[in-house]
Write an enzyme that holds these catalytic residues in place. Structure first.
Site, PDB file in Angstrom:
ATOM      1  CE  LYS A  10      -2.574   1.644   3.325  1.00  0.00           C
ATOM      2  NZ  LYS A  10      -2.650   3.044   3.238  1.00  0.00           N
ATOM      3  CG  ASP A  35      -5.139   4.071   0.774  1.00  0.00           C
ATOM      4  OD1 ASP A  35      -6.158   5.552   0.815  1.00  0.00           O
ATOM      5  OD2 ASP A  35      -4.575   4.171   2.261  1.00  0.00           O
ATOM      6  CE  LYS A  37      -8.045   6.806   3.034  1.00  0.00           C
ATOM      7  NZ  LYS A  37      -6.863   6.429   3.842  1.00  0.00           N
ATOM      8  CG  ASP A  46     -11.638  17.939  -7.667  1.00  0.00           C
ATOM      9  OD1 ASP A  46     -12.401  18.907  -7.269  1.00  0.00           O
ATOM     10  OD2 ASP A  46      -9.880  17.716  -6.943  1.00  0.00           O
ATOM     11  CB  THR A  49     -10.990   4.830  11.745  1.00  0.00           C
ATOM     12  OG1 THR A  49     -10.232   5.495  11.800  1.00  0.00           O
ATOM     13  CG2 THR A  49     -11.455   3.576  11.199  1.00  0.00           C
ATOM     14  NE  ARG A  53       0.366   3.238  13.029  1.00  0.00           N
ATOM     15  CZ  ARG A  53      -0.448   4.069  13.489  1.00  0.00           C
ATOM     16  NH1 ARG A  53       0.208   5.018  14.196  1.00  0.00           N
ATOM     17  NH2 ARG A  53      -1.674   4.530  13.080  1.00  0.00           N
TER      18      ARG A  53
HETATM   19  O1  C5P Z   1      -2.589   1.593  12.341  1.00  0.00           O
HETATM   20  P1  C5P Z   1      -1.607   0.587  10.885  1.00  0.00           P
HETATM   21  O2  C5P Z   1      -0.211   1.343  10.930  1.00  0.00           O
HETATM   22  O3  C5P Z   1      -1.574  -0.441  10.451  1.00  0.00           O
HETATM   23  O4  C5P Z   1      -2.047   1.428   9.007  1.00  0.00           O
HETATM   24  C1  C5P Z   1      -2.800   1.294   8.455  1.00  0.00           C
HETATM   25  C2  C5P Z   1      -3.219   1.940   7.571  1.00  0.00           C
HETATM   26  O5  C5P Z   1      -4.602   1.610   8.522  1.00  0.00           O
HETATM   27  C3  C5P Z   1      -2.452   3.384   7.241  1.00  0.00           C
HETATM   28  O6  C5P Z   1      -2.470   3.495   5.776  1.00  0.00           O
HETATM   29  C4  C5P Z   1      -4.325   4.254   7.110  1.00  0.00           C
HETATM   30  O7  C5P Z   1      -4.968   3.964   5.423  1.00  0.00           O
HETATM   31  C5  C5P Z   1      -5.069   3.436   8.162  1.00  0.00           C
HETATM   32  N1  C5P Z   1      -5.580   4.159   9.251  1.00  0.00           N
HETATM   33  C6  C5P Z   1      -6.853   3.740   8.981  1.00  0.00           C
HETATM   34  N2  C5P Z   1      -7.573   4.748  10.378  1.00  0.00           N
HETATM   35  C7  C5P Z   1      -6.609   5.140  11.646  1.00  0.00           C
HETATM   36  C8  C5P Z   1      -5.171   5.151  10.799  1.00  0.00           C
HETATM   37  C9  C5P Z   1      -4.646   4.698   9.823  1.00  0.00           C
HETATM   38  O8  C5P Z   1      -7.556   3.420   8.870  1.00  0.00           O
HETATM   39  N3  C5P Z   1      -7.038   5.778  12.550  1.00  0.00           N
END
Ligand code: C5P
Length: 235
Positions: A41, A68, A70, A73, A132, A212
């Protein structure tokens, strides 16, 4: 380097989030994690730093690239940008479903056009449902946006694991791509609605987006192996 034999039906369900701003670092991470992940990604951060070069780098490593960006427009602008992205060799592109049916359809058409002009398979549009971070979103919003995604011929959606039951009910034909994955005992960071790999798969996730939990681990290979084992048990 350790090359464990990860089953294809597990590897095909795992996307690695390359949330860094340096292509050399991302490339190193990609090579290291290739045994466990089939999808790379590339998000706004890496694309802002390296642009289309980032796509080529991971296609060359053997990944399916999930861009990704997103997009959101007016339909004409999204369609024109999508046409360019469709020619890059990516497999998935995210578009905000809040942009409405016409905008989503413009993205689908643009990607198809760009890919066919370049002799490539058209990427799948993944409609981003409800962020989220949007804690105020009413429950009806998800259903409405799933309707847009189906109507515009998107192939899938990006949603939180907690929305999977609704997706399976309203639009089971859509591929559900789920971020916010945290194995038991791993910190949630800024993820609003996290789920374990097992929970997400059991609830209907098609692809898990892992960042992460692996990239910030002191033992990324071990973290990836544990996630793959959990997915293998759940599918
Ligand atoms: O938290 P992690 O590092 O696994 O994040 C993976 C992906 O989750 C990020 O690249 C981001 O697109 C998405 N993300 C999300 N909501 C959040 C934080 C990150 O959907 N609050």
């Amino acid at each position: 380097m350790n090359h464990p034999d990860v089953a294809n039906d597990v590897r095909s369900r795992l996307a690695l989030a390359l949330d860094v701003d340096d292509l050399v670092e991302a490339g190193r991470l990609g090579r290291r994690m290739l045994p466990w992940f089939s999808v790379a990604k590339v998000g706004l951060e890496l694309f802002s730093a390296s642009g289309p070069e980032a796509v080529g780098a991971f296609v060359d490593q053997g990944y399916e690239v999930f861009l990704d960006l997103k997009l959101h427009d007016i339909p004409t602008t999204v369609g024109k940008a999508a046409k360019v992205l469709g020619s890059l060799g990516v497999s998935y592109v995210t578009v905000h479903s809040s942009g409405g049916i016409d905008m989503l359809a413009a993205a689908v058409d643009g990607l198809n056009e760009g890919a066919s002009a370049a002799g490539l398979t058209p990427p799948m549009v993944l409609a981003v449902t409800v962020l989220t971070s949007d804690l105020e979103a009413p429950g009806s919003l998800l259903q409405e946006r799933l309707g847009y995604a189906v109507e515009a011929d998107c192939g899938g959606v990006v949603c939180a694991a907690s929305d999977l039951a609704e997706v399976s009910l309203v639009a089971p034909e859509l591929l559900a791509v789920v971020p916010g994955i945290r194995p038991e005992g791993v910190v949630a960071n800024d993820q609003g609605r996290p789920a374990t790999p097992r929970e997400a798969i059991k609830q209907g996730a098609g692809i898990l987006v892992i960042g992460r939990a692996v990239t910030a681990s002191s033992e990324p290979e071990e973290a990836a192996s544990n996630i793959a084992a959990e997915v293998a048990e759940a599918i």
